[in-house]
Design a protein around this motif. Structure first.
Motif, PDB file in Angstrom:
ATOM      1  N   VAL A  45      -3.963   9.650  -1.979  1.00  0.00           N
ATOM      2  CA  VAL A  45      -3.154   9.469  -0.774  1.00  0.00           C
ATOM      3  C   VAL A  45      -2.894   7.976  -0.573  1.00  0.00           C
ATOM      4  CG1 VAL A  45      -3.031   9.822   1.723  1.00  0.00           C
ATOM      5  CG2 VAL A  45      -4.147  11.532   0.273  1.00  0.00           C
ATOM      6  N   ILE A  46      -1.602   7.604  -0.558  1.00  0.00           N
ATOM      7  CA  ILE A  46      -1.253   6.191  -0.399  1.00  0.00           C
ATOM      8  C   ILE A  46      -0.497   5.918   0.892  1.00  0.00           C
ATOM      9  CG2 ILE A  46      -1.245   5.730  -2.871  1.00  0.00           C
ATOM     10  CD1 ILE A  46       1.849   5.811  -2.727  1.00  0.00           C
ATOM     11  N   ASN A  47      -0.113   6.975   1.607  1.00  0.00           N
ATOM     12  CA  ASN A  47       0.640   6.803   2.838  1.00  0.00           C
ATOM     13  C   ASN A  47       0.500   8.074   3.660  1.00  0.00           C
ATOM     14  OD1 ASN A  47       2.421   5.902   4.779  1.00  0.00           O
ATOM     15  ND2 ASN A  47       4.255   6.269   3.552  1.00  0.00           N
ATOM     16  N   PHE A  56       3.713  14.012   7.267  1.00  0.00           N
ATOM     17  CA  PHE A  56       3.770  13.979   5.811  1.00  0.00           C
ATOM     18  C   PHE A  56       2.879  12.870   5.283  1.00  0.00           C
ATOM     19  CE2 PHE A  56       7.046  10.833   6.642  1.00  0.00           C
ATOM     20  CZ  PHE A  56       6.952   9.952   5.584  1.00  0.00           C
ATOM     21  N   PHE A  57       2.513  13.028   4.018  1.00  0.00           N
ATOM     22  CA  PHE A  57       1.752  11.992   3.336  1.00  0.00           C
ATOM     23  C   PHE A  57       2.286  11.875   1.919  1.00  0.00           C
ATOM     24  CE2 PHE A  57      -0.608  15.952   3.069  1.00  0.00           C
ATOM     25  CZ  PHE A  57      -1.051  16.023   1.762  1.00  0.00           C
ATOM     26  N   VAL A  76      -7.045  11.218   4.684  1.00  0.00           N
ATOM     27  CA  VAL A  76      -7.351   9.800   4.838  1.00  0.00           C
ATOM     28  C   VAL A  76      -6.769   9.016   3.663  1.00  0.00           C
ATOM     29  CG1 VAL A  76      -9.256   8.136   4.984  1.00  0.00           C
ATOM     30  CG2 VAL A  76      -9.461  10.381   6.074  1.00  0.00           C
ATOM     31  N   LEU A  77      -6.220   7.841   3.958  1.00  0.00           N
ATOM     32  CA  LEU A  77      -5.689   6.985   2.898  1.00  0.00           C
ATOM     33  C   LEU A  77      -6.778   6.701   1.869  1.00  0.00           C
ATOM     34  CD1 LEU A  77      -3.615   4.357   4.895  1.00  0.00           C
ATOM     35  CD2 LEU A  77      -2.776   6.344   3.665  1.00  0.00           C
ATOM     36  N   GLY A  78      -6.427   6.789   0.608  1.00  0.00           N
ATOM     37  CA  GLY A  78      -7.374   6.526  -0.472  1.00  0.00           C
ATOM     38  C   GLY A  78      -8.072   7.759  -1.003  1.00  0.00           C
ATOM     39  N   ASP A  79      -8.020   8.869  -0.271  1.00  0.00           N
ATOM     40  CA  ASP A  79      -8.647  10.099  -0.757  1.00  0.00           C
ATOM     41  C   ASP A  79      -7.861  10.682  -1.927  1.00  0.00           C
ATOM     42  OD1 ASP A  79     -10.753  10.160   1.004  1.00  0.00           O
ATOM     43  OD2 ASP A  79      -9.900  11.703   2.314  1.00  0.00           O
ATOM     44  N   LYS A 115      -9.343  19.472   1.275  1.00  0.00           N
ATOM     45  CA  LYS A 115      -8.455  19.256   0.133  1.00  0.00           C
ATOM     46  C   LYS A 115      -9.001  18.162  -0.778  1.00  0.00           C
ATOM     47  CE  LYS A 115      -4.845  18.662   2.873  1.00  0.00           C
ATOM     48  NZ  LYS A 115      -3.666  18.964   3.633  1.00  0.00           N
ATOM     49  N   VAL A 116      -9.927  17.362  -0.268  1.00  0.00           N
ATOM     50  CA  VAL A 116     -10.408  16.195  -0.999  1.00  0.00           C
ATOM     51  C   VAL A 116     -11.078  16.649  -2.298  1.00  0.00           C
ATOM     52  CG1 VAL A 116     -11.969  14.223  -0.937  1.00  0.00           C
ATOM     53  CG2 VAL A 116     -10.672  14.866   1.099  1.00  0.00           C
ATOM     54  N   VAL A 117     -10.708  15.978  -3.364  1.00  0.00           N
ATOM     55  CA  VAL A 117     -11.257  16.263  -4.687  1.00  0.00           C
ATOM     56  C   VAL A 117     -12.214  15.136  -5.053  1.00  0.00           C
ATOM     57  CG1 VAL A 117     -10.714  16.601  -7.114  1.00  0.00           C
ATOM     58  CG2 VAL A 117      -9.133  17.401  -5.359  1.00  0.00           C
TER      59      VAL A 117
END
Length: 118
Positions: A45-47, A56-57, A76-79, A115-117
Motif C-alpha cells: 500500500v503506497i497511498n 480507495f488505495f 495502513v500505508l506500507g502494509d 488483508k495484510v500479508v
C-alpha cells in the motif's frame, strides 16, 4: 494465427493462476481482457484516500501500481495486502478514466487489516 496462439497462451496462464494472485503488470498490459473478471492481487500500500462516498488505495508490486476501490476500512500505508476484486478498466472519476479493481467485501466480514500479508 500468431494472435490466436498468443491469446490461447494468455488464457492458459490465467487458468493456471486462478487459485493464485494475478500480477499487476498483466492487468495493466491487458485491461480490456480482464474487464469484469474477478482477480486476486498482492502489493504494498503506497497511498490511501477516503472521500465522501469513495475510498480507495493504491498498491504497488514491482514497477506497477493499481488503484483499489473499497467500501471497507483502508489499509495502513506500507502494509503488504492481498485484495480480491473485479477489474474495471474504465472507471470514470472526475475528469479522468482510470484502471481500478473494485474490492469484493461483504458487509459482515472482519475489518480490512485481515488483508495484510506477512
Amino acid at each position: 494465427m500468431r494472435g490466436f496462439i498468443y491469446m490461447v497462451a494468455l488464457v492458459a496462464v490465467l487458468v493456471g493462476m486462478a487459485a493464485c494472485t494475478t500480477p499487476l503488470n498483466l492487468i495493466a498490459q491487458h485491461p480490456n481482457f480482464f474487464d469484469g473478471k474477478k482477480v486476486t492481487v498482492k502489493g504494498k500500500v503506497i497511498n490511501a484516500l477516503h472521500l465522501d462516498d469513495l475510498s480507495f488505495f493504491t498498491i504497488k508490486s514491482g514497477g506497477n501500481k493499481l488503484n483499489v476501490i473499497t467500501n471497507d476500512f483502508l489499509p495502513v500505508l506500507g502494509d503488504n495486502v492481498k485484495v480480491h476484486g473485479t477489474v474495471i478498466p474504465k472507471f470514470y472519476y472526475q475528469r479522468d478514466t482510470i484502471l481500478v479493481i473494485r474490492e469484493n467485501v461483504k458487509p459482515k466480514e472482519t475489518p480490512a487489516f485481515n488483508k495484510v500479508v506477512r
